[in-house]
Design an enzyme around this catalytic site. Structure first.
Site, PDB file in Angstrom:
ATOM      1  N   LYS A   1      39.216  43.777  33.008  1.00  0.00           N
ATOM      2  CA  LYS A   1      38.297  42.793  33.614  1.00  0.00           C
ATOM      3  C   LYS A   1      36.918  43.395  33.875  1.00  0.00           C
ATOM      4  CE  LYS A   1      40.510  41.874  37.395  1.00  0.00           C
ATOM      5  NZ  LYS A   1      41.740  42.691  37.338  1.00  0.00           N
TER       6      LYS A   1
ATOM      7  N   ARG B   1      42.517  36.460  44.325  1.00  0.00           N
ATOM      8  CA  ARG B   1      43.700  37.258  44.028  1.00  0.00           C
ATOM      9  C   ARG B   1      44.977  36.603  44.532  1.00  0.00           C
ATOM     10  NH1 ARG B   1      41.327  42.257  42.968  1.00  0.00           N
ATOM     11  NH2 ARG B   1      42.798  43.817  42.233  1.00  0.00           N
TER      12      ARG B   1
ATOM     13  N   ARG C   1      42.802  56.293  33.334  1.00  0.00           N
ATOM     14  CA  ARG C   1      41.687  56.132  34.270  1.00  0.00           C
ATOM     15  C   ARG C   1      41.855  57.052  35.483  1.00  0.00           C
ATOM     16  NH1 ARG C   1      40.644  50.185  36.564  1.00  0.00           N
ATOM     17  NH2 ARG C   1      42.305  50.703  38.023  1.00  0.00           N
TER      18      ARG C   1
ATOM     19  N   ARG D   1      40.558  57.629  41.132  1.00  0.00           N
ATOM     20  CA  ARG D   1      40.644  56.605  42.175  1.00  0.00           C
ATOM     21  C   ARG D   1      41.910  56.806  42.991  1.00  0.00           C
ATOM     22  NH1 ARG D   1      39.440  50.493  40.166  1.00  0.00           N
ATOM     23  NH2 ARG D   1      41.270  50.074  41.457  1.00  0.00           N
TER      24      ARG D   1
ATOM     25  N   ARG E   1      50.699  47.628  42.901  1.00  0.00           N
ATOM     26  CA  ARG E   1      49.597  46.703  42.568  1.00  0.00           C
ATOM     27  C   ARG E   1      50.021  45.705  41.502  1.00  0.00           C
ATOM     28  NH1 ARG E   1      45.472  50.936  41.049  1.00  0.00           N
ATOM     29  NH2 ARG E   1      44.208  49.237  40.281  1.00  0.00           N
TER      30      ARG E   1
HETATM   31  P1  ADP Z   1      42.168  46.455  39.984  1.00  0.00           P
HETATM   32  O1  ADP Z   1      41.753  45.201  39.292  1.00  0.00           O
HETATM   33  O2  ADP Z   1      42.259  47.620  39.051  1.00  0.00           O
HETATM   34  O3  ADP Z   1      43.399  46.292  40.837  1.00  0.00           O
HETATM   35  P2  ADP Z   1      40.043  46.228  41.976  1.00  0.00           P
HETATM   36  O4  ADP Z   1      38.900  47.152  42.035  1.00  0.00           O
HETATM   37  O5  ADP Z   1      39.788  44.817  41.599  1.00  0.00           O
HETATM   38  O6  ADP Z   1      41.069  46.927  40.987  1.00  0.00           O
HETATM   39  O7  ADP Z   1      40.812  46.213  43.397  1.00  0.00           O
HETATM   40  C1  ADP Z   1      41.256  47.369  44.045  1.00  0.00           C
HETATM   41  C2  ADP Z   1      41.886  47.012  45.392  1.00  0.00           C
HETATM   42  O8  ADP Z   1      40.915  46.361  46.242  1.00  0.00           O
HETATM   43  C3  ADP Z   1      43.057  46.025  45.357  1.00  0.00           C
HETATM   44  O9  ADP Z   1      44.293  46.652  45.080  1.00  0.00           O
HETATM   45  C4  ADP Z   1      42.989  45.433  46.785  1.00  0.00           C
HETATM   46  O10 ADP Z   1      43.554  46.294  47.738  1.00  0.00           O
HETATM   47  C5  ADP Z   1      41.504  45.358  47.052  1.00  0.00           C
HETATM   48  N1  ADP Z   1      40.932  44.030  46.687  1.00  0.00           N
HETATM   49  C6  ADP Z   1      40.035  43.775  45.699  1.00  0.00           C
HETATM   50  N2  ADP Z   1      39.758  42.463  45.626  1.00  0.00           N
HETATM   51  C7  ADP Z   1      40.510  41.870  46.589  1.00  0.00           C
HETATM   52  C8  ADP Z   1      40.698  40.521  47.019  1.00  0.00           C
HETATM   53  N3  ADP Z   1      40.068  39.501  46.418  1.00  0.00           N
HETATM   54  N4  ADP Z   1      41.547  40.297  48.050  1.00  0.00           N
HETATM   55  C9  ADP Z   1      42.189  41.274  48.650  1.00  0.00           C
HETATM   56  N5  ADP Z   1      42.078  42.563  48.298  1.00  0.00           N
HETATM   57  C10 ADP Z   1      41.247  42.867  47.277  1.00  0.00           C
END
Ligand code: ADP
Length: 187
Positions: free
Chosen positions: A13, A88, A127, A133, A144
Site C-alpha cells: 500500500k 482499519r 523489510r 521497524r 497484525r
Molecule cells: P502496515 O500496513 O504494515 O500494518 P502501518 O504503518 O499502516 O503498517 O501501521 C502500523 C501500526 O500502526 C498498526 O499495526 C497499528 O497499530 C497502527 N495503526 C495504523 N493505522 C491505524 C488505524 N487506522 N487504526 C488503528 N491503528 C492504526
C-alpha cells in the site's frame, strides 16, 4: 481524486501510494506514518500508541480519527488524497463517512491490493532486515495479519456496498502493480 488503499500489512500500500501521489500531486496520508511521527516527537499520544503498535494491535479509533481529522483539514488535502492505513475496521469506515460528509466530499475509489499471506510474510521479513521497524518481528507480524483478517477485511465489504471497490493483484514488480492501478483510474 480521493482514494482509500486497502490491503494486508506488506501488501505494498505504502509503495503504491507514493507513486499515485507523485503523479496526481495529492497528499499521501498514512495513519501509520502519522503515528510513527507522534512517537518520534515523543508526544504523550505517541508514547501511548507505541505500546499498542509494538504488540501489533490497533490504536484506539478516537486517537487515530483525531489525527486524521487534523490532517484532512490541512489545505493540501482539499484537492484530494490517498489514504493509507485507514479505515482499519468497520467502525473507522463509518467514522470516515461521517467526517467526509461534514466536509461535503466523497471517496472515488477503494483499491484493495491482494497478496497471498506467504508472500506478505516474506516481504515483511525482508523489510524488518532493511528498516528495523519494531512491529516487524515474526510474532507481531502474525498478530497484525490476524487483526487484518478479523477487522480490516470486512471494510472491503463496506465499500463494495457503495460499489467503489477495485481489487488489484499485488504480486509482480512495483511497476506492474502500479500499471494495474492506473488501468482502474482510466475507467
Ligand atoms: P502496515 O500496513 O504494515 O500494518 P502501518 O504503518 O499502516 O503498517 O501501521 C502500523 C501500526 O500502526 C498498526 O499495526 C497499528 O497499530 C497502527 N495503526 C495504523 N493505522 C491505524 C488505524 N487506522 N487504526 C488503528 N491503528 C492504526
Amino acid at each position: 481524486m480521493r482514494i482509500v488503499l486497502l490491503g494486508a500489512p506488506g501488501s505494498g500500500k505504502g509503495t503504491q501510494a507514493k507513486l499515485i501521489v507523485k503523479e496526481r500531486q495529492i497528499p499521501h496520508i498514512s495513519t501509520g506514518d502519522l503515528l510513527r511521527g507522534a512517537i518520534a516527537d515523543q508526544t504523550e499520544l505517541g508514547l501511548a500508541a507505541k505500546k499498542v503498535m509494538d504488540a501489533g494491535e490497533l490504536v484506539s479509533d478516537e486517537i487515530v480519527l483525531g489525527m486524521l481529522k487534523d490532517r484532512l483539514n490541512q489545505p493540501d488535502a482539499a484537492k484530494g488524497f490517498v489514504l493509507d492505513g485507514f479505515p482499519r475496521n468497520v467502525r473507522q469506515a463509518e467514522m470516515l463517512e461521517e467526517l467526509l460528509s461534514e466536509l461535503d466530499i466523497q471517496l472515488d475509489h477503494a483499491l484493495l491490493i491482494q497478496v497471498n499471506p506467504d508472500e506478505v510474510v516474506a516481504r515483511i521479513a525482508k523489510r524488518a532486515q532493511e528498516e528495523g521497524r519494531t512491529d516487524d518481528t515474526e510474532e507481531v507480524v502474525r498478530n497484525r495479519l490476524e487483526v487484518y483478517r478479523e477487522q480490516t477485511e470486512p471494510v472491503a465489504d463496506f465499500y463494495r456496498k457503495q460499489d467503489i471497490v477495485s481489487e488489484i493483484h499485488g504480486t509482480g514488480s512495483i511497476e506492474e502493480v502500479h500499471d494495474r492501478i492506473q488501468a482502474v483510474f482510466r475507467f
